[in-house]
Motif scaffolding. Structure first.
Motif, PDB file in Angstrom:
ATOM      1  N   ASP A  40     -15.535  -9.326  -9.240  1.00 56.52           N
ATOM      2  CA  ASP A  40     -14.260  -9.810  -9.748  1.00 56.52           C
ATOM      3  C   ASP A  40     -13.717  -8.843 -10.793  1.00 56.52           C
ATOM      4  N   TYR A  41     -12.430  -8.966 -11.059  1.00 62.11           N
ATOM      5  CA  TYR A  41     -11.728  -8.071 -11.972  1.00 62.11           C
ATOM      6  C   TYR A  41     -11.155  -8.889 -13.119  1.00 62.11           C
ATOM      7  N   TYR A  42     -11.390  -8.411 -14.340  1.00 60.02           N
ATOM      8  CA  TYR A  42     -11.055  -9.175 -15.529  1.00 60.02           C
ATOM      9  C   TYR A  42     -10.224  -8.354 -16.522  1.00 60.02           C
ATOM     10  N   LEU A  43      -9.569  -9.077 -17.390  1.00 59.02           N
ATOM     11  CA  LEU A  43      -9.084  -8.533 -18.652  1.00 59.02           C
ATOM     12  C   LEU A  43      -9.454  -9.556 -19.713  1.00 59.02           C
ATOM     13  N   TRP A  44      -9.383  -9.147 -20.969  1.00 55.75           N
ATOM     14  CA  TRP A  44      -9.845  -9.996 -22.059  1.00 55.75           C
ATOM     15  C   TRP A  44      -8.799 -10.045 -23.165  1.00 55.75           C
ATOM     16  N   VAL A  45      -8.749 -11.172 -23.839  1.00 57.57           N
ATOM     17  CA  VAL A  45      -7.835 -11.356 -24.969  1.00 57.57           C
ATOM     18  C   VAL A  45      -8.632 -11.920 -26.138  1.00 57.57           C
ATOM     19  N   LEU A  46      -8.445 -11.323 -27.312  1.00 59.78           N
ATOM     20  CA  LEU A  46      -9.052 -11.821 -28.541  1.00 59.78           C
ATOM     21  C   LEU A  46      -7.966 -12.503 -29.362  1.00 59.78           C
ATOM     22  N   VAL A  52      -3.672 -11.284 -32.281  1.00 57.99           N
ATOM     23  CA  VAL A  52      -4.023 -11.113 -30.869  1.00 57.99           C
ATOM     24  C   VAL A  52      -4.378  -9.655 -30.625  1.00 57.99           C
ATOM     25  N   ILE A  53      -5.459  -9.420 -29.893  1.00 57.27           N
ATOM     26  CA  ILE A  53      -5.829  -8.081 -29.441  1.00 57.27           C
ATOM     27  C   ILE A  53      -6.109  -8.147 -27.944  1.00 57.27           C
ATOM     28  N   HIS A  54      -5.468  -7.278 -27.194  1.00 52.17           N
ATOM     29  CA  HIS A  54      -5.719  -7.185 -25.762  1.00 52.17           C
ATOM     30  C   HIS A  54      -6.829  -6.171 -25.509  1.00 52.17           C
ATOM     31  N   VAL A  55      -7.767  -6.522 -24.663  1.00 50.92           N
ATOM     32  CA  VAL A  55      -8.807  -5.595 -24.237  1.00 50.92           C
ATOM     33  C   VAL A  55      -8.612  -5.347 -22.746  1.00 50.92           C
ATOM     34  N   ASP A  56      -8.097  -4.185 -22.427  1.00 52.66           N
ATOM     35  CA  ASP A  56      -7.738  -3.766 -21.070  1.00 52.66           C
ATOM     36  C   ASP A  56      -6.580  -4.596 -20.516  1.00 52.66           C
ATOM     37  N   THR A  57      -5.951  -4.073 -19.473  1.00 52.88           N
ATOM     38  CA  THR A  57      -4.723  -4.686 -18.952  1.00 52.88           C
ATOM     39  C   THR A  57      -4.769  -4.918 -17.449  1.00 52.88           C
ATOM     40  N   GLY A  58      -5.968  -4.867 -16.854  1.00 54.61           N
ATOM     41  CA  GLY A  58      -6.108  -5.191 -15.428  1.00 54.61           C
ATOM     42  C   GLY A  58      -5.515  -4.135 -14.516  1.00 54.61           C
ATOM     43  N   GLY A  89       3.912  -6.158 -29.056  1.00 58.94           N
ATOM     44  CA  GLY A  89       3.382  -5.167 -29.986  1.00 58.94           C
ATOM     45  C   GLY A  89       1.956  -5.406 -30.425  1.00 58.94           C
ATOM     46  N   ASN A  90       1.243  -6.355 -29.806  1.00 58.18           N
ATOM     47  CA  ASN A  90      -0.152  -6.588 -30.163  1.00 58.18           C
ATOM     48  C   ASN A  90      -1.014  -5.397 -29.735  1.00 58.18           C
ATOM     49  N   PRO A  91      -2.050  -5.062 -30.512  1.00 59.20           N
ATOM     50  CA  PRO A  91      -2.893  -3.908 -30.169  1.00 59.20           C
ATOM     51  C   PRO A  91      -3.556  -4.066 -28.794  1.00 59.20           C
ATOM     52  N   VAL A  92      -3.751  -2.923 -28.147  1.00 59.47           N
ATOM     53  CA  VAL A  92      -4.450  -2.866 -26.864  1.00 59.47           C
ATOM     54  C   VAL A  92      -5.654  -1.940 -27.016  1.00 59.47           C
ATOM     55  N   GLY A 106       1.976   0.351 -19.175  1.00 60.03           N
ATOM     56  CA  GLY A 106       3.345   0.722 -19.507  1.00 60.03           C
ATOM     57  C   GLY A 106       4.173  -0.431 -20.028  1.00 60.03           C
ATOM     58  N   ALA A 107       3.799  -1.668 -19.664  1.00 64.62           N
ATOM     59  CA  ALA A 107       4.545  -2.839 -20.141  1.00 64.62           C
ATOM     60  C   ALA A 107       4.283  -3.109 -21.621  1.00 64.62           C
ATOM     61  N   PHE A 108       3.187  -2.575 -22.161  1.00 65.36           N
ATOM     62  CA  PHE A 108       2.835  -2.784 -23.564  1.00 65.36           C
ATOM     63  C   PHE A 108       3.473  -1.671 -24.404  1.00 65.36           C
ATOM     64  N   SER A 109       4.769  -1.580 -24.318  1.00 64.10           N
ATOM     65  CA  SER A 109       5.502  -0.410 -24.799  1.00 64.10           C
ATOM     66  C   SER A 109       5.597  -0.313 -26.316  1.00 64.10           C
ATOM     67  N   ARG A 110       5.238  -1.378 -27.023  1.00 64.47           N
ATOM     68  CA  ARG A 110       5.293  -1.360 -28.488  1.00 64.47           C
ATOM     69  C   ARG A 110       3.908  -1.430 -29.118  1.00 64.47           C
ATOM     70  N   SER A 111       2.877  -1.462 -28.305  1.00 63.46           N
ATOM     71  CA  SER A 111       1.523  -1.683 -28.809  1.00 63.46           C
ATOM     72  C   SER A 111       0.830  -0.398 -29.236  1.00 63.46           C
ATOM     73  N   PRO A 112       0.099  -0.425 -30.354  1.00 65.46           N
ATOM     74  CA  PRO A 112      -0.863   0.648 -30.601  1.00 65.46           C
ATOM     75  C   PRO A 112      -1.977   0.542 -29.566  1.00 65.46           C
ATOM     76  N   VAL A 113      -2.441   1.684 -29.069  1.00 62.21           N
ATOM     77  CA  VAL A 113      -3.439   1.715 -27.994  1.00 62.21           C
ATOM     78  C   VAL A 113      -4.669   2.450 -28.506  1.00 62.21           C
ATOM     79  N   HIS A 114      -5.804   1.752 -28.527  1.00 65.51           N
ATOM     80  CA  HIS A 114      -7.048   2.319 -29.036  1.00 65.51           C
ATOM     81  C   HIS A 114      -7.889   2.827 -27.868  1.00 65.51           C
ATOM     82  N   ILE A 115      -8.379   4.063 -27.983  1.00 65.55           N
ATOM     83  CA  ILE A 115      -9.162   4.686 -26.922  1.00 65.55           C
ATOM     84  C   ILE A 115     -10.080   5.733 -27.555  1.00 65.55           C
TER      85      ILE A 115
END
Length: 265
Positions: A40-46, A52-58, A89-92, A106-115
């Motif tokens: 299965d394929y997941y994404l996670w939200v904190l 709110v922090i998004h972990v991955d975007t599927g 604008g929530n972090p990803v 690309g839809a998270f156009s205002r979010s800081p992206v951590h990598i």
């Protein structure tokens, strides 16, 4: 003041019917019969209060279609059902830059992206388009990372960083050069989102590796790290039984989401 804790939402957005030999590297080495296998394929939200922090975007619809993956729910629709907008604008956090983890970025156009710095460097470097990497690393989606960097939204780091109280990103590598795990403080204790450092619990239980790994020694070392890390729970990246290990969320995502930890008002 009590330490900040987070609720973790696990959202299943896709699935795939396969064979064991499709998902484990050199499966014939184990001397076991092949059999049907589902991942299965997941994404996670904190969530913690209003934070709110998004972990991955599927994966995106295009990314799924290109590889024959089933879409159970569009990830952006799934987030909308729980009251979250990609443009808020929530972090990803990008655990790694494979198509099923950065689709829709690309839809998270205002979010800081951590990598991890090593991860971004690899996918924008000379080897990313080689066939064994390019199947999973879609250059059209990598451009969303490049755009985030050009806009000053990319947050690159080395080894580990705490991006919010109780949320630590740890670079373990292996599956990809800068594969991350996320350690989250919850009311049940620290929970580790392994993402694809461990696709399935069987990898941890039996020292088996997924069929696509960038660095074999680091992949084994990542499994060793996960097994030794103090944690109330480890959440894998693709295990088909992951939702059943935790409390179901129910509406508005019946059968597609589970929750770890109590939500704080």
């Amino acid at each position: 003041m009590a330490p900040k804790t987070w609720e973790i939402l696990i959202i299943k957005h896709g699935t795939r019917a396969a064979r064991r030999s499709d998902v484990y590297m050199n499966y014939g080495f184990y001397g076991e019969p092949d059999d049907a296998f589902r991942l299965d394929y997941y994404l996670w939200v904190l969530r913690s209060g209003d934070d709110v922090i998004h972990v991955d975007t599927g994966y995106s619809a295009a990314g799924a279609a290109k590889r024959g993956r089933e879409v159970l729910i569009d990830p952006l629709d799934a987030l909308a059902r729980i009251g979250l907008r990609a443009d808020a604008g929530n972090p990803v956090v990008v655990t790694h830059a494979h198509y099923d983890h950065i689709g829709n970025l690309g839809a998270f156009s205002r979010s800081p992206v951590h990598i991890a710095r090593r991860e971004f460097a690899f996918w924008t470097g000379e080897y990313a388009t080689r066939p064994l990497f390019a199947h999973y690393g879609d250059q059209e989606e990598i451009r969303d990372l490049v755009r985030a960097r050009a806009e000053g939204r990319l947050r690159e780091f080395d080894e580990r960083v705490e991006i919010a109280p109780g949320v630590e990103l740890i670079e373990v590598g292996g599956h990809t050069p800068g594969q991350l795990v996320v350690r989250v403080a919850t009311e049940i204790g620290p929970v580790i989102l392994a993402a694809d450092a461990a696709h399935f619990h069987e990898e941890l239980d039996r020292d088996m590796l997924f069929q696509s790994m960038a660095d074999l020694p680091r992949s084994y070392a990542a499994l060793d790290w996960l097994r030794s890390a103090p944690a109330a729970a480890i959440v894998t990246g693709h295990d088909a039984g992951e939702l059943q290990r935790f409390a179901p969320l129910g509406e508005p995502l019946p059968g597609l989401a589970a929750v770890i930890g109590a939500r704080r008002a």
